[in-house]
Design a protein around this motif. Sequence first.
Motif, PDB file in Angstrom:
ATOM      1  N   SER A 338      58.367 112.314 -38.974  1.00  0.00           N
ATOM      2  CA  SER A 338      57.585 112.830 -38.706  1.00  0.00           C
ATOM      3  C   SER A 338      57.598 113.746 -37.334  1.00  0.00           C
ATOM      4  CB  SER A 338      55.576 113.080 -38.499  1.00  0.00           C
ATOM      5  OG  SER A 338      55.555 111.408 -37.524  1.00  0.00           O
ATOM      6  N   ALA A 339      58.018 113.345 -36.582  1.00  0.00           N
ATOM      7  CA  ALA A 339      58.752 114.007 -35.185  1.00  0.00           C
ATOM      8  C   ALA A 339      59.543 115.080 -34.925  1.00  0.00           C
ATOM      9  CB  ALA A 339      57.985 113.390 -33.841  1.00  0.00           C
ATOM     10  N   VAL A 340      60.553 115.262 -35.657  1.00  0.00           N
ATOM     11  CA  VAL A 340      61.483 115.713 -35.890  1.00  0.00           C
ATOM     12  C   VAL A 340      61.567 117.003 -36.772  1.00  0.00           C
ATOM     13  CG1 VAL A 340      64.217 116.146 -36.542  1.00  0.00           C
ATOM     14  CG2 VAL A 340      62.870 113.544 -35.621  1.00  0.00           C
ATOM     15  N   ILE A 341      61.989 117.559 -36.313  1.00  0.00           N
ATOM     16  CA  ILE A 341      61.970 119.802 -36.873  1.00  0.00           C
ATOM     17  C   ILE A 341      63.291 120.127 -36.437  1.00  0.00           C
ATOM     18  CG2 ILE A 341      59.809 119.613 -36.014  1.00  0.00           C
ATOM     19  CD1 ILE A 341      59.534 121.369 -34.110  1.00  0.00           C
ATOM     20  N   TRP A 342      62.936 120.471 -37.386  1.00  0.00           N
ATOM     21  CA  TRP A 342      64.956 121.918 -37.763  1.00  0.00           C
ATOM     22  C   TRP A 342      64.267 122.748 -37.776  1.00  0.00           C
ATOM     23  CZ3 TRP A 342      68.949 118.228 -38.637  1.00  0.00           C
ATOM     24  CH2 TRP A 342      68.252 117.556 -39.577  1.00  0.00           C
ATOM     25  N   ARG A 343      65.124 123.042 -36.940  1.00  0.00           N
ATOM     26  CA  ARG A 343      66.158 125.222 -36.484  1.00  0.00           C
ATOM     27  C   ARG A 343      67.056 124.967 -36.758  1.00  0.00           C
ATOM     28  NH1 ARG A 343      61.070 124.871 -35.698  1.00  0.00           N
ATOM     29  NH2 ARG A 343      59.759 124.415 -33.810  1.00  0.00           N
TER      30      ARG A 343
END
Length: 402
Positions: A338-343
């Motif tokens: 859940s801490a990973v975000i994608w750019r």
Amino acid sequence: MSKTMLRKLVITLLSATTFTGWAAPYPVNSQPARQGGFAPAAVMNAPVQQIIPVMSAPTGSSVVLGGTVVPLREVTLAAQIPGRINYLAGVEGEFFRAGVVVAAIDDDDLLARRAQALANLGAQSHALQNSQVQYSKEFWAPRSRDVGRMPGMGLPSMFDMFFTRPMGSSMGYGNPMLERHADLYAQGTNVSQVQSRRIGALSQLQEVDAQLRDSRAVAPFDAIIVKKLVEVGETVQPGQPLLKLADSHALQLKVEVPVRLVSGLRQDMLVPVILDVGNARIQARVAQIYPVADNNRHTVTVKFDLPDGVPGGPGMYAEVMIPDSSIPIQNLPVIPNSAVIWRGSLPAVFVVNNQNERELRLIRLGEAIDDRSVAVLSGLHPGERIFSQPSSGMAAGWVKQK
């Protein structure tokens, strides 16, 4: 008309004044300042932005290999006798219990041969009974002592029995005991021959019954029809495939593993598997490691048992992560998914730096540790603080101290 229009205008003005007075204490998009007021739904449902430290865990390198999901048991039912197909139980995908007839070949000629074999067996049984009676007769009433064999009201036979035969036997001419033994042995031989003929007739009947059983293909276990290879009315020969059956309840993943990676596997070992259906992650157990490698591809076939109830079926593609024992185990940072975000195509996390500022940092992800966490190859160090569930509108900036 002027009074009616004046009355409508007054009613309209009174309604507008009442609505404005009711809505004035609660303007749109405003939050109540009093304790006990009702907060907007967006404020109540906002996720809690929790800051957690980056943990570490010992991880090794793994190699992702593709494989095919296969049934635990699969058989091909073939014709055992020549003939014409007159029955097929179903089509592809239908389920059958063990022992159910799924295909049958025309057996009219076999039924005729069985009736003939039954008649022959009955005749040989009667012949055996007759031979046994004749043997008993010879045993209790030998023909060599029959006084009625010569004419003359029995006197010649009696004279021959009491005078001629004893005198001839004493002088070396004839042996009555030997003659009786020979007659008894001949009757016993006849009984044995008839018994052999009866056994032959019984064997013919059993052979026809076996062919009748072979004219029907029976499901050896609970299975579904994977492929139908013939149609009703088609003529088949012995050895020709009829149906393919598979047990779809128990599934396995069949993978060709390079020889250098086989040393990292052992019996009953659990390895992570990613299914092609829904990108589901499961744990599979090493069920079988083939003892011999392929001469051309230099790979070893390994089968993994999949848990019951997994989505998909035979023929599905799946990936398994095989540990590479040639690479040493090292401690890597581990963060929740859940801490990973994608750019775009790049993974990133929000980190709280030493100046208590929130910054966006690109990272390089490694292998999945489990369903909820993943290893980080670069971009983070153990002990750093990150946001466990960053919101979609989060940006870099100062972090408010609590």
